[in-house]
Scaffold this active site. Sequence first.
Site, short mmCIF file in Angstrom:
data_model
loop_
_atom_site.label_atom_id
_atom_site.label_comp_id
_atom_site.label_asym_id
_atom_site.label_seq_id
_atom_site.Cartn_x
_atom_site.Cartn_y
_atom_site.Cartn_z
N ALA A 320 0.77 -1.24 -0.06
CA ALA A 320 -0.09 -0.36 0.05
C ALA A 320 0.83 1.42 -0.31
CB ALA A 320 -1.06 0.54 1.55
N ASP A 323 4.25 4.91 4.17
CA ASP A 323 5.58 4.52 4.49
C ASP A 323 5.17 3.08 5.60
OD1 ASP A 323 6.85 7.04 4.09
OD2 ASP A 323 6.59 7.91 6.47
N GLY A 325 4.94 0.28 7.93
CA GLY A 325 5.06 0.34 9.18
C GLY A 325 6.34 -0.67 10.26
N ASP A 376 -13.10 2.00 10.54
CA ASP A 376 -13.75 0.98 11.33
C ASP A 376 -12.80 -0.04 10.39
OD1 ASP A 376 -15.47 -1.03 12.71
OD2 ASP A 376 -15.90 -1.68 10.56
#
Length: 583
Positions: A320, A323, A325, A376
């Site tokens: 995605a 940065d 993770g 959510d």
Amino acid sequence: MADKPHRDLIAECSQIIYDGFIRYNNNFYRLTKRARRRFEQCDWQGHQQDIVDRVDLYEKSVCRIVLVLRHNLGPRVTDHPLWNGIRTYFGDRLNKVPDAGFIKTFFNSITRRIFGTVGIDPELEFVSSHFDEDIEMAKSLDLRRYPYWGSLERIFETILDDFSFGVPYTDLQANATRVANDIAQFIQAECHGSDDYLRFEFINSHFYQSARAYLVGRIIMQNDILPIVIAFRNEDGGIQVDAVLMSDKEVSIVFGYTRSYYFTNPNTVIGAVYFLHSIIPRKPIDELYTVLGRLRQGKTERYRIFTEHLYLTDEQFVFAPGDKGLVMIVFTLPSYDLVFKVIRDKFGYPKTLSRNEVIAKYKLVSKHDRAGRMIDTQEFLNLAFPVNRFSDDLLDELLREASQTVRIEGNKLLIKHVYIERRVRPLNLYIREVPKEEAELVILDYGQALKDLAQTNIFPGDLLLKNFGVTRHHRVIFYDYDEVLLITECNFRDIPETRDSEDELRADHWYYVAENDIFPEEFIKFLSLDKTLRDLFLEVHQDLLTPDYWRKIKGNHLAGKVSFVVPYHRPAHPLQKSQNRQK
């Protein structure tokens, strides 16, 4: 029980599951129905507890039935042919049953728990969507219809009276006039004054969320259909209209994926979902199930719809945007608006929390008022995707750094545990890509997001811009929950004065820092901004950098003062006020 004739065994197991669903559903409706009383009595803390209880209810209900079946069936509890027979027998009795999809989803949850199913097993689960049945249920939705006879004030006096509460309105006529005026102003501004109303239609149930009640409906016009949502608040003087929302953006935000789940009792949930989809068509069906509190059905629909899309493309999953993770590996399918988050086996420095602590943080958020500022996130177990649909670098990292969760079996990549949520543009990327005026607005909204979260007792922990994103409505939201804390758990401190010049030159702290000690004066370090954006942020949100601001918020929460952030009437920033004056 396991020694009974095969058909009797199938019937008894089916009844146990069905009765378990009915018990769950009755408890769900009991909690949901209580929202009206909570609203009328201003029992906001009770409502917050109901949110938690209703989220927990499904899992507790499934676990209870699984335990009963394990006890009753003994070694036959994993008898695959037996369960195939139970599935067929069970399904035959649900044809044309209202909201049967919920019952089938409950059945699936039980078989997946018993067998630890990876991917989908059509021999044990209901997998097809009954679209025709859904449409029939949508047609049976109980609506109240009000033909227009020339006066908006008179029609809304009738509507408000029909949808009255146990607490009286402050002034029925004044509230009806307020609604009529807001509608007329909207039509004048957005529809060129074309007030060719035919009728007004409303779902025959209030929608409750936080400290507000809503009526949800549509305006049928000669050549158009418009959404209309009326918000009510309950204060000392009684019930009064708080807002009339009619734009697609306003209504979409009210039913957004960043807010708590609604409490509402329409005669058919499927009907309510399709009604909402008709007035906010860009909102996915799966999201609407979730917004109405049917979390497991929302998950089922999300996975089904996504899987159908996956097999219509030849795209590969890729990392995605944003940065990398330290806690999660995050990937996406470019053509679909979701991201998938897998917990790493080991976390990068300076993260010190455990895997179980990360999972606990995500559970906390799922049961909390998200203030329209937290996505959510849905937790999935045992998913399977074609291994050739993953890019080489992503596949390598998943197998290397998430080996406790990910493995290859045949031509499938099996993912034991994953979080799925809507994809938004990371804030640190967004401000580099948009014009200066848009960057200024979202940086100001970033500060407002921190304040909104604080009002609901949430401190993000990690304030780096990369942990926040921007929605299609240009709202800033938070999506990285591994360091989330309750405001009431934090100790907001002033930075002690230095003792001498050596203290000033030290790279680390010259003072003791305990767990959950927070130093707001240091927040500015997290903002990698150019001087213009930094100065603007400090001009408007300087208070966020003072311990006194946070101590006051904490004190309010400890004193039991419940605050809510409603999805409208957003505070106007100085920049927005300036732009409005220029217009």
